[in-house]
Design an enzyme around this catalytic site. Structure first.
Site, mmCIF file in Angstrom:
data_model
loop_
_atom_site.group_PDB
_atom_site.id
_atom_site.type_symbol
_atom_site.label_atom_id
_atom_site.label_comp_id
_atom_site.label_asym_id
_atom_site.label_seq_id
_atom_site.Cartn_x
_atom_site.Cartn_y
_atom_site.Cartn_z
ATOM 1 C CG HIS A 1 3.866 3.923 -1.639
ATOM 2 N ND1 HIS A 1 4.186 3.315 -2.818
ATOM 3 C CD2 HIS A 1 3.929 5.261 -1.897
ATOM 4 C CE1 HIS A 1 4.419 4.236 -3.741
ATOM 5 N NE2 HIS A 1 4.278 5.431 -3.200
ATOM 6 C CG HIS B 1 0.388 -2.823 -8.037
ATOM 7 N ND1 HIS B 1 -0.203 -1.875 -8.811
ATOM 8 C CD2 HIS B 1 1.572 -2.301 -7.628
ATOM 9 C CE1 HIS B 1 0.588 -0.831 -8.885
ATOM 10 N NE2 HIS B 1 1.677 -1.059 -8.178
ATOM 11 C CG ASP C 1 8.127 -2.801 -2.761
ATOM 12 O OD1 ASP C 1 9.206 -2.382 -3.191
ATOM 13 O OD2 ASP C 1 7.146 -2.078 -2.550
#
Ligand code: CMC
Length: 394
Positions: free
Chosen positions: A233, A272, A328
Site C-alpha cells: 500500500h 492496482h 507510487d
C-alpha cells in the site's frame, strides 16, 4: 442465507459514499465530482481537504476560518515530543508516526467515545475540533519523526501555508529567514492533493473498520497509518526506491523483469486493484517530477525507472495482466530528488491521506445504515473434540 467467499473484498460493497468516484477501466478519479487533473492544477491541498471532508469547495470565509483553525493546531504537546524523543535514533519514521498518533488519544480523553460517551462526536463543534487538530498536528509529528531520523532537534511550526510550514519544520536550520523553494512547495502540495483520497483502499477501510467499533478518531487514524505502512500500500513508494537501487543500472533491467515473470520479484509501483488501464495520478506525478528535477537536478534513478516502465508497458506479460505504473512508481523518485530518506516516503503519503480518512470517518458517523464491521468466515478447523491431557502437570 447465501454467503460468498470474498478474500480481499474484491466484490463486497460495505458502504455508500459520496467522497471519491473511481472508474478503473477509464482511469478516472474524482473527489466530490471534481476531476483529479483539475484539482491538481488549480487547487491547494488544504482546500481539497476541506472539499473532501465537508463536500463542497470552501467560500472565502470558510476557507479563512478553516485555514486558521488548522494552522493554530499545528503545535504538539511537549509530552508528545518527549515521547517521540524516547525512540531509538534510527527508528522508522512510520513507526514513530503511528505511535505518536495513537498516543494523542490519551491526550484528548474528552474526544474518546469510550470515556466521554458514545455520542461525543455528534456535536459538530467537537467533531470539527478533532479534524482541525489532526490535520494540524500530523505534519508536525511527521516532521519530528524526520528530524529524529536525521539526528536533529525538532522544529516548532510557524505560520504560513500548510505545505510551506511542513518544509520549514523539516529543513529549517534555526534561520528565521529560511524559505522553502516555492516550486518544491507547490510540487509537494500537488502530490498531497493526489494522495489525499482513494475511496475504500486498505487504510481507509481500516479507518472505517475501527470507527465502526466507535473507537476514538486518533486511534482510528493511527490504524489507518498502520495499514498504509505496508509495502503493498503506502509503503510501495519506499519499496520502489529500494527496487530501483537494487537494479542499479539499465543493463540489469531485463534480468529483473525475468525474475518478476518467474514470481521471484514484484514490480513495485505497478498494478492496482481498481485501475486496469492506467492510474490517472501517475500521469500527473510524471509532470511534477520534471518540475522538481528543474530545481533539484535530475535524479539518476529516474532513467532506470523510465526504462523499466517502457520495457514493462511493451511486454505481453504485463499487458495481459493489465499492470501499469501506479501513483507510487514516480513519487519515490521525486522524494529522492527532494533529498528525503526512503523510509520517510510512506509518511509523505500518510499526511495527505489523513484528509480522506477524516472525510470517511465523518461520513461513517452520519451514515444511518452504519453497523459494526463483522465479516463471516468459513470454518475449516476441528469440531467437537474431547479434551485429552497432553502434558504432565506438576
Ligand atoms: N508485479 C508483478 N506482478 C504483479 C504485480 C506487480 N506489481 N501486481 C500484480 N501482479 C500479478 C500477480 O502476481 C497476479 O498474477 P497471477 O494472475 O499470475 O497470479 C496478477 O498480477 C493479479 O495480481 P493481484 O495480486 O491479484 O492483484 P491485486 O488487485 O490483489 O493487488 C496490488 C493489487 C496493488 C496489491 C498489486 O498490484 C501489487 O502488489 N503491486 C505492487 C505494490 C504497489 O505498487 N502498491 C501500490 C498500490 S497504489 C497506491 C496504494 O494504494 O497505496
Amino acid at each position: 442465507v447465501t454467503r460468498y467467499f470474498d478474500p480481499g473484498y474484491m466484490n463486497t460493497v460495505n458502504c455508500r459514499s459520496s467522497i471519491a468516484f473511481i472508474d478503473g477501466e477509464k482511469g478516472i478519479l474524482e473527489y466530490r465530482g471534481y476531476s483529479i487533473e483539475e484539482l491538481a492544477e488549480k487547487s491547494t491541498f488544504l482546500e481539497v481537504a476541506f472539499l473532501l471532508i465537508y463536500g463542497e469547495l470552501p467560500t472565502i470565509q470558510q476557507w479563512k476560518k478553516f485555514n486558521k483553525k488548522v494552522m493554530t493546531h499545528t503545535f504538539h504537546h511537549n509530552e508528545l515530543r518527549n515521547m517521540m524523543k524516547s525512540f531509538r535514533y534510527d527508528a522508522h519514521p512510520m513507526g514513530m508516526f503511528v505511535s505518536a498518533m495513537s498516543a494523542l488519544s490519551t491526550f484528548h480523553p474528552e474526544a474518546n467515545p469510550a470515556l466521554a460517551g458514545q455520542n461525543c462526536y455528534d456535536d459538530p463543534i467537537a467533531r470539527n475540533k478533532q479534524i482541525y487538530r489532526i490535520l494540524g498536528t500530523a505534519p508536525t509529528i511527521a516532521a519530528s519523526s524526520y528530524r529524529h531520523r536525521i539526528g536533529r532537534e525538532y522544529n516548532s511550526p510557524r505560520y504560513g501555508g500548510y505545505t510551506e510550514n511542513f518544509f520549514y519544520m523539516l529543513d529549517n536550520l534555526n534561520d528565521s529567514d529560511f524559505k522553502p523553494h516555492p516550486v518544491l512547495v507547490r510540487a509537494l502540495d500537488v502530490l498531497f492533493i493526489l494522495h489525499a483520497e482513494h475511496e475504500l483502499n486498505c487504510s481507509t477501510s481500516a479507518v472505517r473498520h475501527l470507527a465502526s467499533a466507535n473507537t476514538d478518531i486518533y486511534t482510528c487514524i493511527a490504524g489507518g497509518a498502520a495499514a498504509l505502512y505496508g509495502p503493498l500500500h503506502g509503503g510501495a513508494n519506499e519499496a520502489v526506491l529500494k527496487m530501483l537501487t537494487k537494479i542499479g543500472t539499465k543493463d540489469n533491467i531485463p534480468a529483473f523483469i525475468e525474475k518478476v515473470k518467474n514470481k521471484e520479484e514484484k514490480l513495485m509501483g505497478f498494478g492496482h486493484r481498481v485501475y486496469k488501464n492506467y492510474d490517472p495520478r501517475a500521469k500527473i506525478v510524471r509532470k511534477v517530477a520534471e518540475e522538481v528535477f528543474e530545481v533539484c537536478g535530475k535524479e539518476t534513478l529516474i532513467d532506470i525507472a523510465m526504462e523499466l516502465e517502457t520495457i514493462a508497458l511493451n511486454d505481453p506479460y504485463f499487458i495481459e495482466k493489465k499492470l501499469y505504473p501506479n501513483v507510487d512508481f514516480y513519487s519515490g523518485v521525486i522524494y529522492k530528488a527532494m533529498g528525503f530518506p526512503p523510509d520517510f516516503y510512506p509518511v509523505l503519503f500518510t499526511i495527505p491521506r489523513i484528509a480522506g480518512w477524516l472525510a470517511h470517518w465523518s461520513e461513517f458517523l452520519d451514515d444511518k445504515d452504519k453497523k459494526i464491521v463483522r465479516p463471516r468466515q468459513i470454518y475449516t478447523g476441528h469440531r467437537k473434540r474431547g479434551y485429552e491431557l497432553k502434558v504432565e502437570r506438576d
